[in-house]
Scaffold this motif. Structure first.
Motif, PDB file in Angstrom:
ATOM      1  N   VAL A 245      24.619  35.308  45.512  1.00 17.28           N
ATOM      2  CA  VAL A 245      25.009  33.924  45.773  1.00 17.28           C
ATOM      3  C   VAL A 245      26.505  33.721  45.546  1.00 17.28           C
ATOM      4  O   VAL A 245      27.174  33.045  46.335  1.00 17.28           O
ATOM      5  N   LEU A 246      27.044  34.331  44.524  1.00 17.07           N
ATOM      6  CA  LEU A 246      28.445  34.107  44.163  1.00 17.07           C
ATOM      7  C   LEU A 246      29.430  34.659  45.185  1.00 17.07           C
ATOM      8  O   LEU A 246      30.569  34.208  45.252  1.00 17.07           O
ATOM      9  N   ARG A 247      28.997  35.629  45.999  1.00 12.51           N
ATOM     10  CA  ARG A 247      29.928  36.187  46.985  1.00 12.51           C
ATOM     11  C   ARG A 247      30.416  35.137  47.972  1.00 12.51           C
ATOM     12  O   ARG A 247      31.514  35.228  48.492  1.00 12.51           O
TER      13      ARG A 247
ATOM     14  N   LEU B  91      36.712  36.933  40.032  1.00 13.77           N
ATOM     15  CA  LEU B  91      36.182  36.822  41.385  1.00 13.77           C
ATOM     16  C   LEU B  91      35.864  38.193  41.972  1.00 13.77           C
ATOM     17  O   LEU B  91      34.896  38.343  42.723  1.00 13.77           O
ATOM     18  N   TRP B  92      36.655  39.190  41.647  1.00 16.51           N
ATOM     19  CA  TRP B  92      36.418  40.536  42.170  1.00 16.51           C
ATOM     20  C   TRP B  92      35.074  41.077  41.694  1.00 16.51           C
ATOM     21  O   TRP B  92      34.375  41.753  42.429  1.00 16.51           O
ATOM     22  N   THR B  93      34.685  40.766  40.456  1.00 13.94           N
ATOM     23  CA  THR B  93      33.390  41.235  39.957  1.00 13.94           C
ATOM     24  C   THR B  93      32.235  40.435  40.559  1.00 13.94           C
ATOM     25  O   THR B  93      31.118  40.935  40.646  1.00 13.94           O
ATOM     26  N   TRP B  94      32.477  39.211  40.989  1.00 13.62           N
ATOM     27  CA  TRP B  94      31.432  38.365  41.571  1.00 13.62           C
ATOM     28  C   TRP B  94      31.122  38.717  43.016  1.00 13.62           C
ATOM     29  O   TRP B  94      30.103  38.301  43.552  1.00 13.62           O
TER      30      TRP B  94
ATOM     31  N   ALA C 247      36.795  30.761  48.025  1.00 14.50           N
ATOM     32  CA  ALA C 247      37.985  30.666  47.180  1.00 14.50           C
ATOM     33  C   ALA C 247      39.143  31.459  47.783  1.00 14.50           C
ATOM     34  O   ALA C 247      40.283  30.991  47.819  1.00 14.50           O
ATOM     35  N   GLY C 248      38.851  32.645  48.282  1.00 16.69           N
ATOM     36  CA  GLY C 248      39.901  33.456  48.902  1.00 16.69           C
ATOM     37  C   GLY C 248      40.495  32.801  50.134  1.00 16.69           C
ATOM     38  O   GLY C 248      41.718  32.753  50.304  1.00 16.69           O
ATOM     39  N   VAL C 249      39.640  32.277  50.980  1.00 16.05           N
ATOM     40  CA  VAL C 249      40.118  31.595  52.191  1.00 16.05           C
ATOM     41  C   VAL C 249      40.874  30.315  51.824  1.00 16.05           C
ATOM     42  O   VAL C 249      41.914  30.000  52.415  1.00 16.05           O
ATOM     43  N   GLY C 250      40.381  29.594  50.834  1.00 12.85           N
ATOM     44  CA  GLY C 250      41.038  28.357  50.401  1.00 12.85           C
ATOM     45  C   GLY C 250      42.426  28.606  49.834  1.00 12.85           C
ATOM     46  O   GLY C 250      43.382  27.893  50.157  1.00 12.85           O
ATOM     47  N   VAL C 251      42.554  29.625  48.998  1.00 13.39           N
ATOM     48  CA  VAL C 251      43.862  29.950  48.417  1.00 13.39           C
ATOM     49  C   VAL C 251      44.826  30.401  49.506  1.00 13.39           C
ATOM     50  O   VAL C 251      45.973  29.942  49.565  1.00 13.39           O
ATOM     51  N   ALA C 252      44.366  31.279  50.382  1.00 16.54           N
ATOM     52  CA  ALA C 252      45.237  31.751  51.468  1.00 16.54           C
ATOM     53  C   ALA C 252      45.661  30.600  52.381  1.00 16.54           C
ATOM     54  O   ALA C 252      46.835  30.481  52.751  1.00 16.54           O
ATOM     55  N   GLY C 253      44.722  29.730  52.717  1.00 15.24           N
ATOM     56  CA  GLY C 253      45.054  28.577  53.561  1.00 15.24           C
ATOM     57  C   GLY C 253      46.011  27.617  52.879  1.00 15.24           C
ATOM     58  O   GLY C 253      46.937  27.080  53.507  1.00 15.24           O
ATOM     59  N   ALA C 254      45.824  27.402  51.585  1.00 16.97           N
ATOM     60  CA  ALA C 254      46.714  26.510  50.842  1.00 16.97           C
ATOM     61  C   ALA C 254      48.123  27.079  50.786  1.00 16.97           C
ATOM     62  O   ALA C 254      49.106  26.351  50.977  1.00 16.97           O
ATOM     63  N   TRP C 255      48.237  28.371  50.530  1.00 24.16           N
ATOM     64  CA  TRP C 255      49.563  28.977  50.474  1.00 24.16           C
ATOM     65  C   TRP C 255      50.252  28.943  51.834  1.00 24.16           C
ATOM     66  O   TRP C 255      51.452  28.685  51.912  1.00 24.16           O
ATOM     67  N   MET C 256      49.498  29.177  52.897  1.00 24.80           N
ATOM     68  CA  MET C 256      50.098  29.094  54.232  1.00 24.80           C
ATOM     69  C   MET C 256      50.546  27.661  54.532  1.00 24.80           C
ATOM     70  O   MET C 256      51.604  27.444  55.122  1.00 24.80           O
TER      71      MET C 256
END
Length: 100
Positions: A68-70, A60-63, A76-85
């Motif tokens: 478009v991939l950004r 993901l860091w390379t994308w 994905a970053g927001v989803g993972v952070a929200g899921a963990w919270m």
């Protein structure tokens, strides 16, 4: 021949819609899978989340610089952070909600 400034504009509306969709799908998926794994053993859920994020983060860091991939990376970053919270909140409130 030079390109016009408007040709280089960022599609914020479409991009944020894609990022929001990816965030919801990723977040719900992580919460559902983690809750299932917590029933087996809590450390299994923590371990799988750590391995998954550790494995996906370099890709993901390379994308993040691709046009478009950004938006997928943001979602994905927001989803993972929200899921963990969500999972941490559920773990903290779990005993209080069950009356124990």
């Amino acid at each position: 021949m030079q390109r016009d400034e408007r040709d280089q504009s960022t599609p914020w509306g479409t991009g944020l819609a894609v990022a929001g969709f990816v965030a919801v799908v990723a977040g719900v998926g992580i919460v559902v899978v983690s809750l299932g794994l917590i029933r087996v053993h809590p450390l299994l859920a923590v371990g799988l989340n750590a391995v998954a994020v550790g494995g996906l983060a370099p890709t993901l860091w390379t994308w993040r610089r691709t046009a478009v991939l950004r938006w997928f990376v943001l979602g994905a970053g927001v989803g993972v952070a929200g899921a963990w919270m969500t999972l941490l909140t559920m773990a903290a409130l779990g005993p209080a909600m069950s009356g124990g």
